[in-house]
Design a protein around this motif. Sequence first.
Motif: not given
Length: 434
Positions: A286-301
């Motif tokens: 299903k769709e991600v609930k908090y896309p901006l938060l997830l993207s922020k963490r992923s960019i750091i990784i």
Amino acid sequence: MEEVLKLKKATYHLWTFTISKMISSFGAQVYAFAISFYILQLTGSASNFALNLICSILPRTLVAPFAGYAADKYSRKMIVIVAQIATVLAIGGLLIVIYTAGLSLVAIYATTVILSLTSSFSGVTFSSSITGLVDEDRIQKAMSLNQMSISFAAIGSPALGGLLYGTVSMPVFLIMYIVASVIAVILESTMNFKLFAKRKEVIEGEHKESMLQNMKEGLRYLNNQPILKAIVWISLFVNFLFGAYLVGYSFILIEKLKMSSEHFGFTEGAFAVGMLLMSIYFSSRKEVKYPLLLSKRSIIIMGIIMGAVALPLMVDMTSVLTLSYYISLMFCLGAAMIITNTPMLVMMQKMIDDDYKGRVFSILETMSTALMPLGMILYGLLYDVLPAEAILIVSNLVLIIVVLILARPSVVRNAHPELKRINKDTSISVTASE
């Protein structure tokens, strides 16, 4: 009954779109692999390699606003088909040059510019057309299948390119690209780009905006969307700093570590496998609930992973260990890239009005790539004079700091107001327990 037929057509679009992107991406990546290796082995200079990247990025940046205007003003289907035909003609032209005058850097750069222009029109238009091709409930599935098709092509093309490079002539690579593009044109011509579109009907006699007014209206629309503005600024700085990896990765592996074309192809393939597996995951969940938060963490990784590319330059490793290390690293980077991009693209597809999608996506592309050419020039020069490991580590530390500032908690909460309620409820719960 009509709705059932539309859903069936949308299902057809899902798979036609996926196959078309996979075929055209396969040809493009085999071509890009061969050209990159040719430039580095011919000149041995990161600057020349970076110049080809600039020829690929700068035209996209300059022409993107016009591509967005065209996507919102004219037939999106026609734009995509014409762009693909122009790609075929450009590669055909390079093939003629090879047989008449021989392959040169000037011919390669010129072809790269043309391909960049066609890619901009095709990419912006396709991005604007997703909600017209499929129903709203399957937007994330469509975006994930799009990434899957690119990943399938990326898995096979570097490995095949590495095996073929040096054993077949450059015209073979070009012919493969031409055939792939022709097949893509045929498939795209069968699609209905207006199936679920919610664009306003053109009223005869209505005052028509000029191209400049139309573009300004797109800017005004974006200016009234604070979340979209935040995404644009994040893209602007992240893509500039991403240049350290784009230039440095190939330069380090091919020029510094003297990795063979076959092994280099395997590392590129691992990157695609990571993208593929994560795309499959997103296509079924299903769709991600908090896309901006997830993207922020992923960019750091991603910043940590890209900085780790420099480790074999500082620590002695056997060739087998080096290859295994880069395969693992690229697999993780590919997965992180999908985690960053897919949820954000789905969020934007649902946020942006259909009549503004072309202009907004073109602005996003322009802003996200605006500093990339400068980054390519800067990093191309730096890699020729400074230690590659220092450049990578420092650049990716700055990348992480920039993301932490631009995607600070207040920005994330603005994008996802429900986080405020969750934090508030948690605070009340803690207070009550005390």
